[in-house]
Design a protein around this motif. Sequence first.
Motif, mmCIF file in Angstrom:
data_model
loop_
_atom_site.group_PDB
_atom_site.id
_atom_site.type_symbol
_atom_site.label_atom_id
_atom_site.label_comp_id
_atom_site.label_asym_id
_atom_site.label_seq_id
_atom_site.Cartn_x
_atom_site.Cartn_y
_atom_site.Cartn_z
ATOM 1 N N LYS A 33 -4.639 -8.778 -8.900
ATOM 2 C CA LYS A 33 -4.446 -7.678 -7.942
ATOM 3 C C LYS A 33 -5.532 -6.622 -8.111
ATOM 4 O O LYS A 33 -6.080 -6.122 -7.123
ATOM 5 C CB LYS A 33 -3.074 -7.032 -8.137
ATOM 6 N N ASN A 34 -5.828 -6.272 -9.369
ATOM 7 C CA ASN A 34 -6.851 -5.253 -9.625
ATOM 8 C C ASN A 34 -8.225 -5.710 -9.166
ATOM 9 O O ASN A 34 -9.005 -4.918 -8.609
ATOM 10 C CB ASN A 34 -6.880 -4.899 -11.112
ATOM 11 N N GLN A 35 -8.545 -6.978 -9.361
ATOM 12 C CA GLN A 35 -9.836 -7.502 -8.904
ATOM 13 C C GLN A 35 -9.918 -7.464 -7.384
ATOM 14 O O GLN A 35 -10.963 -7.113 -6.821
ATOM 15 C CB GLN A 35 -10.040 -8.927 -9.413
ATOM 16 N N THR A 36 -8.827 -7.797 -6.711
ATOM 17 C CA THR A 36 -8.801 -7.766 -5.247
ATOM 18 C C THR A 36 -8.991 -6.337 -4.744
ATOM 19 O O THR A 36 -9.772 -6.095 -3.816
ATOM 20 C CB THR A 36 -7.468 -8.352 -4.732
ATOM 21 N N MET A 37 -8.294 -5.385 -5.378
ATOM 22 C CA MET A 37 -8.440 -3.988 -4.966
ATOM 23 C C MET A 37 -9.853 -3.481 -5.214
ATOM 24 O O MET A 37 -10.405 -2.738 -4.402
ATOM 25 C CB MET A 37 -7.431 -3.098 -5.703
ATOM 26 N N ALA A 38 -10.461 -3.887 -6.329
ATOM 27 C CA ALA A 38 -11.831 -3.466 -6.629
ATOM 28 C C ALA A 38 -12.804 -3.986 -5.576
ATOM 29 O O ALA A 38 -13.708 -3.264 -5.132
ATOM 30 C CB ALA A 38 -12.233 -3.946 -8.026
ATOM 31 N N ASN B 296 -16.175 -2.856 -0.802
ATOM 32 C CA ASN B 296 -16.512 -3.057 0.616
ATOM 33 C C ASN B 296 -16.383 -1.763 1.407
ATOM 34 O O ASN B 296 -17.252 -1.448 2.230
ATOM 35 C CB ASN B 296 -15.614 -4.135 1.228
ATOM 36 N N MET B 297 -15.306 -1.004 1.159
ATOM 37 C CA MET B 297 -15.136 0.274 1.867
ATOM 38 C C MET B 297 -16.252 1.242 1.507
ATOM 39 O O MET B 297 -16.772 1.947 2.370
ATOM 40 C CB MET B 297 -13.771 0.895 1.533
ATOM 41 N N ASN B 298 -16.644 1.260 0.237
ATOM 42 C CA ASN B 298 -17.718 2.146 -0.202
ATOM 43 C C ASN B 298 -19.032 1.795 0.482
ATOM 44 O O ASN B 298 -19.777 2.674 0.928
ATOM 45 C CB ASN B 298 -17.856 2.069 -1.726
ATOM 46 N N MET B 299 -19.310 0.503 0.594
ATOM 47 C CA MET B 299 -20.545 0.076 1.262
ATOM 48 C C MET B 299 -20.538 0.484 2.735
ATOM 49 O O MET B 299 -21.557 0.937 3.266
ATOM 50 C CB MET B 299 -20.725 -1.443 1.112
ATOM 51 N N LEU B 300 -19.391 0.347 3.408
ATOM 52 C CA LEU B 300 -19.291 0.759 4.812
ATOM 53 C C LEU B 300 -19.510 2.262 4.960
ATOM 54 O O LEU B 300 -20.229 2.712 5.863
ATOM 55 C CB LEU B 300 -17.927 0.370 5.387
#
Length: 85
Positions: free
Chosen positions: A55-60, A65-69
Amino acid sequence: MAFLVPSEFSKDVNSSLVSFQSSNLLAEQLLNLEEKRTPEAVEMIIGMNAQDQVKNQTMAKELTNMNMLLQGQVFDVMDVRADED
């Protein structure tokens, strides 16, 4: 709600006086799990930790991805402002 089942240690399965596993035994088993005193408890905790790690890896990955956007949008705004100057 707890269901009582005949104990495997009952001497006579045909007897009308069947002993039951007590709530004390259930409480002891729960305490063993909470205090990680049994191999089963350790195995369950390792399984839960593995699930948490996934779960933590998925959230990271999602946060990356959000940070890159967001960075792309910031650069777009900076380009527009630079063109206006």
